[in-house]
Write a protein that holds these residues in place. Structure first.
Motif, PDB file in Angstrom:
ATOM      1  N   LEU A   9       0.869  -1.165   0.000  1.00 51.78           N
ATOM      2  CA  LEU A   9       0.000   0.000   0.000  1.00 51.78           C
ATOM      3  C   LEU A   9       0.907   1.215   0.000  1.00 51.78           C
ATOM      4  N   GLY A  10       1.121   1.813  -1.174  1.00 49.74           N
ATOM      5  CA  GLY A  10       2.020   2.957  -1.271  1.00 49.74           C
ATOM      6  C   GLY A  10       3.447   2.607  -0.874  1.00 49.74           C
ATOM      7  N   GLY A  11       3.884   1.400  -1.199  1.00 49.13           N
ATOM      8  CA  GLY A  11       5.234   0.971  -0.870  1.00 49.13           C
ATOM      9  C   GLY A  11       5.370   0.351   0.511  1.00 49.13           C
ATOM     10  N   ILE A  12       4.290   0.327   1.286  1.00 53.37           N
ATOM     11  CA  ILE A  12       4.311  -0.263   2.624  1.00 53.37           C
ATOM     12  C   ILE A  12       3.681  -1.645   2.552  1.00 53.37           C
ATOM     13  N   ASP A  29       9.219 -10.435  14.471  1.00 52.79           N
ATOM     14  CA  ASP A  29      10.668 -10.585  14.338  1.00 52.79           C
ATOM     15  C   ASP A  29      11.169  -9.944  13.051  1.00 52.79           C
ATOM     16  N   GLU A  30      10.428 -10.116  11.954  1.00 54.05           N
ATOM     17  CA  GLU A  30      10.815  -9.510  10.677  1.00 54.05           C
ATOM     18  C   GLU A  30      10.845  -7.986  10.773  1.00 54.05           C
ATOM     19  N   VAL A  31       9.834  -7.416  11.422  1.00 56.48           N
ATOM     20  CA  VAL A  31       9.769  -5.959  11.578  1.00 56.48           C
ATOM     21  C   VAL A  31      10.934  -5.471  12.427  1.00 56.48           C
ATOM     22  N   ALA A  32      11.254  -6.184  13.500  1.00 51.41           N
ATOM     23  CA  ALA A  32      12.357  -5.787  14.373  1.00 51.41           C
ATOM     24  C   ALA A  32      13.690  -5.838  13.623  1.00 51.41           C
ATOM     25  N   GLU A  33      13.880  -6.846  12.786  1.00 51.85           N
ATOM     26  CA  GLU A  33      15.143  -6.993  12.058  1.00 51.85           C
ATOM     27  C   GLU A  33      15.263  -6.015  10.900  1.00 51.85           C
ATOM     28  N   SER A  34      14.195  -5.875  10.123  1.00 50.20           N
ATOM     29  CA  SER A  34      14.269  -5.057   8.909  1.00 50.20           C
ATOM     30  C   SER A  34      14.011  -3.576   9.167  1.00 50.20           C
ATOM     31  N   GLY A  35      13.238  -3.266  10.203  1.00 43.19           N
ATOM     32  CA  GLY A  35      12.879  -1.875  10.466  1.00 43.19           C
ATOM     33  C   GLY A  35      11.726  -1.391   9.603  1.00 43.19           C
ATOM     34  N   GLN A  36      11.188  -2.260   8.744  1.00 39.50           N
ATOM     35  CA  GLN A  36      10.084  -1.896   7.852  1.00 39.50           C
ATOM     36  C   GLN A  36       8.750  -2.208   8.520  1.00 39.50           C
ATOM     37  N   GLU A  37       7.831  -1.264   8.473  1.00 41.03           N
ATOM     38  CA  GLU A  37       6.535  -1.475   9.104  1.00 41.03           C
ATOM     39  C   GLU A  37       5.637  -2.358   8.257  1.00 41.03           C
ATOM     40  N   ARG A  49      -0.911  -0.872  12.514  1.00 43.57           N
ATOM     41  CA  ARG A  49       0.454  -0.880  11.991  1.00 43.57           C
ATOM     42  C   ARG A  49       1.356  -1.591  12.978  1.00 43.57           C
ATOM     43  N   VAL A  50       2.286  -2.355  12.460  1.00 40.03           N
ATOM     44  CA  VAL A  50       3.314  -2.968  13.295  1.00 40.03           C
ATOM     45  C   VAL A  50       4.611  -2.264  12.906  1.00 40.03           C
ATOM     46  N   VAL A  51       5.182  -1.539  13.858  1.00 47.05           N
ATOM     47  CA  VAL A  51       6.398  -0.772  13.597  1.00 47.05           C
ATOM     48  C   VAL A  51       7.480  -1.202  14.575  1.00 47.05           C
ATOM     49  N   PRO A  52       8.756  -1.039  14.217  1.00 43.82           N
ATOM     50  CA  PRO A  52       9.815  -1.402  15.152  1.00 43.82           C
ATOM     51  C   PRO A  52       9.819  -0.476  16.359  1.00 43.82           C
TER      52      PRO A  52
END
Length: 94
Positions: A9-12, A29-37, A49-52
């Motif tokens: 959605l708009g690159g997210i 875990d993926e969000v924590a490692e990558s920093g991508q929401e 939203r799941v954000v780091p």
């Protein structure tokens, strides 16, 4: 994960709530490692939203330390040359 379960959605990155429920811990875990929401959707509408996690700085004094440099004495009067350039006098500055 099928292509219909995850989109952008708009690159997210977005994911359906049912898929998020099934893979919650892995996705966190993926969000924590990558920093991508990740945006969680329900019936095609964004609901969460799941954000780091990031610690907020409690330091306010000195937060901008190192961003600015002082090249002259900041308490001395301004040099006379500054007034002569515009042909004005000191009262023009106030």
């Amino acid at each position: 994960m099928t292509a219909s379960d995850e989109t952008t959605l708009g690159g997210i990155r977005t994911i359906k709530a049912s898929e998020f429920k099934a893979k919650c811990l892995k996705l966190m875990d993926e969000v924590a490692e990558s920093g991508q929401e990740i945006v969680v959707t329900k019936n095609g509408r964004p609901v969460s939203r799941v954000v780091p996690y990031r610690e907020k700085s409690t330091l306010t004094f000195g937060r901008n330390r190192g961003l600015f440099e002082t090249h002259a004495d900041i308490v001395e009067p301004m040099p006379a040359e500054w007034f002569e350039k515009d042909g004005g006098d000191e009262d023009d500055l106030f």
